[in-house]
Enzyme design. Structure first.
Site, short mmCIF file in Angstrom:
data_model
loop_
_atom_site.label_atom_id
_atom_site.label_comp_id
_atom_site.label_asym_id
_atom_site.label_seq_id
_atom_site.Cartn_x
_atom_site.Cartn_y
_atom_site.Cartn_z
N LYS A 113 -29.11 8.34 -11.42
CA LYS A 113 -30.46 8.26 -10.84
C LYS A 113 -31.35 9.35 -11.41
O LYS A 113 -32.54 9.13 -11.67
CB LYS A 113 -30.39 8.39 -9.31
CG LYS A 113 -29.98 7.13 -8.62
CD LYS A 113 -31.18 6.21 -8.41
CE LYS A 113 -30.80 4.95 -7.68
NZ LYS A 113 -31.02 3.71 -8.29
N LYS A 197 -23.04 -9.96 -16.42
CA LYS A 197 -23.25 -9.87 -14.97
C LYS A 197 -24.70 -10.15 -14.59
O LYS A 197 -25.63 -9.66 -15.23
CB LYS A 197 -22.88 -8.45 -14.53
CG LYS A 197 -22.86 -8.25 -13.05
CD LYS A 197 -22.38 -6.86 -12.68
CE LYS A 197 -22.53 -6.60 -11.21
NZ LYS A 197 -23.67 -5.86 -10.80
N LYS A 200 -29.90 -7.25 -10.32
CA LYS A 200 -31.32 -6.97 -10.10
C LYS A 200 -31.86 -6.14 -11.26
O LYS A 200 -32.88 -6.46 -11.85
CB LYS A 200 -31.44 -6.18 -8.79
CG LYS A 200 -32.74 -6.38 -8.07
CD LYS A 200 -32.74 -5.61 -6.76
CE LYS A 200 -31.65 -6.09 -5.81
NZ LYS A 200 -31.47 -5.23 -4.62
P1 AMP Z 1 -26.56 -4.71 -5.80
O1 AMP Z 1 -27.73 -5.56 -5.45
O2 AMP Z 1 -26.33 -4.62 -7.28
O3 AMP Z 1 -26.56 -3.39 -5.08
O4 AMP Z 1 -25.28 -5.49 -5.28
C1 AMP Z 1 -24.83 -5.54 -3.96
C2 AMP Z 1 -23.44 -6.17 -3.96
O5 AMP Z 1 -23.53 -7.54 -4.42
C3 AMP Z 1 -22.44 -5.52 -4.94
O6 AMP Z 1 -21.75 -4.47 -4.39
C4 AMP Z 1 -21.52 -6.67 -5.31
O7 AMP Z 1 -20.50 -6.80 -4.35
C5 AMP Z 1 -22.40 -7.88 -5.23
N1 AMP Z 1 -22.87 -8.30 -6.56
C6 AMP Z 1 -24.00 -7.91 -7.20
N2 AMP Z 1 -24.12 -8.54 -8.41
C7 AMP Z 1 -23.04 -9.35 -8.52
C8 AMP Z 1 -22.58 -10.28 -9.53
N3 AMP Z 1 -23.28 -10.52 -10.63
N4 AMP Z 1 -21.42 -10.93 -9.30
C9 AMP Z 1 -20.70 -10.71 -8.19
N5 AMP Z 1 -21.08 -9.87 -7.20
C10 AMP Z 1 -22.23 -9.19 -7.35
#
Ligand code: AMP
Length: 333
Positions: A113, A197, A200
């Site tokens: 960060k 992957k 966001k």
């Molecule tokens: P984030 O929005 O990146 O903080 O993601 C929150 C949670 O969503 C993560 O801890 C993962 O468990 C799940 N997640 C995010 N992106 C993916 C992805 N492309 N495939 C599977 N799980 C995901």
């Protein structure tokens, strides 16, 4: 037997995408049947990036509506907004006294960060793992469903909980453990830009809230190649990603149909993408409609937030009272 407690939070900084849904939220919906679940919206955490007040408020409402639209049931799980439970920040203050500068500075997420926002390396960023620990241990959570990226923060929460217990010679906090999904629940949703992957920050996400026109546009733009030249050829990553997405959202016969075309070198990616887009839309449309309907129902959202806050405060204040007693913060009146 008393149900074990599970906790998970999400920052209100954007829409939930297919990766969040298939990789996390869909599993939370299953977990609420078997565990005492707390799902919270981490609005205080998100202040570290200085959102505008309007964006913050809209984000909180959006995430709340999205959680419920995905099937998290306020009757089964406790859904609450972090700032509605001041006990969390009170515990955070107490835990901060036993969190040391060196260990906080060494945290990977802090270093990352600090690199991403060099003009805003605030103390909240540094103590982010302490607030996260407070979120978890205030409910004496046994399990935290975490992605790989959050493992170190959970490790810090265990460290702070253990340190507190040791320092005061009392087993106030159980050790929170990572909850890892297995088998078919362990899905990684790929990106449509050929990357491994969907995310966001990767800028390749299809949101649950995406309107059909935009889903079609994003899918049609997905990276492909000029097609297979040999029968049963191994799929390169961007092509495999399309198939993986199809496996997640489409009927098995649809997937088989395109597998066969690919294996016989007869595939037209345009047709495949059109089908994939429609299948994503069929999957997300009912959720999107629910989100829209919930966003129009302020009264219901307020009711859920209030009931969640009350339940979360009940659990949090019991722990905080115990903590205060243990550290010697005792009233003179
Ligand atoms: P984030 O929005 O990146 O903080 O993601 C929150 C949670 O969503 C993560 O801890 C993962 O468990 C799940 N997640 C995010 N992106 C993916 C992805 N492309 N495939 C599977 N799980 C995901």
């Amino acid at each position: 037997m008393r149900k074990q407690t599970v906790l998970s939070g999400i920052r209100p900084t954007g829409y939930l995408h297919l990766g969040n849904y298939f990789g996390a939220v869909r599993n939370f919906v299953k977990m609420q049947e078997d565990y005492n679940c707390f799902f919270f919206i981490a609005d205080i955490h998100s202040l570290t990036t200085h959102p505008t007040p309007e964006n913050l408020q809209a984000g909180v409402k959006q995430v709340l509506a999205e959680y419920i639209a995905c099937g998290i049931d306020p009757e089964k799980a406790t859904i609450y907004i972090q700032s509605d439970v001041p006990e969390v920040t009170e515990l955070y203050t107490i835990l901060n006294m036993n969190a040391y500068l060196g260990e906080l500075e060494r945290t990977t997420s802090f270093k990352e960060k600090a690199r991403q926002q060099p003009d805003n390396v605030n103390a909240g960023l540094l103590t982010y793992p302490v607030l996260m620990a407070a979120d978890i241990i205030i409910h004496k959570a046994n399990f935290v469903p975490v992605g790989k990226d959050q493992e170190q923060n959970l490790e810090m929460a265990r460290k702070f909980a253990k340190r507190f217990n040791r320092m005061y010679g009392k087993k106030v906090f159980p050790m929170p453990r990572p909850y890892t999904f297995d088998g078919k629940d362990m899905i990684k949703v790929p990106g449509l830009d050929g990357s491994g992957k969907m995310g966001k920050s990767e800028g390749n996400a299809i949101n649950l809230f995406e309107d059909p026109k935009s889903v079609r546009k994003k899918v049609m733009r997905a990276v492909t190649d000029s097609g297979p030249t040999e029968m049963n050829q191994k799929k390169p990553e961007p092509i495999q990603n399309l198939f993986t997405l199809m496996e997640i959202v489409s009927k098995p016969e649809t997937l088989n149909h395109f597998e066969e075309l690919y294996n016989n070198c007869k595939i037209g990616y345009g047709d495949m993408k059109k089908q994939l887009a429609e299948d994503i839309i069929s999957y997300t449309s009912p959720i999107r409609e629910k989100i829209i309907s919930l966003l129009g129902n302020n009264e219901y959202l307020a009711k859920v937030a209030k009931a969640g806050a009350e339940k979360a405060r009940e659990s949090a204040s019991a722990t905080l009272n115990e903590v205060k007693e243990v550290v010697g913060i005792r009233k003179l009146y």
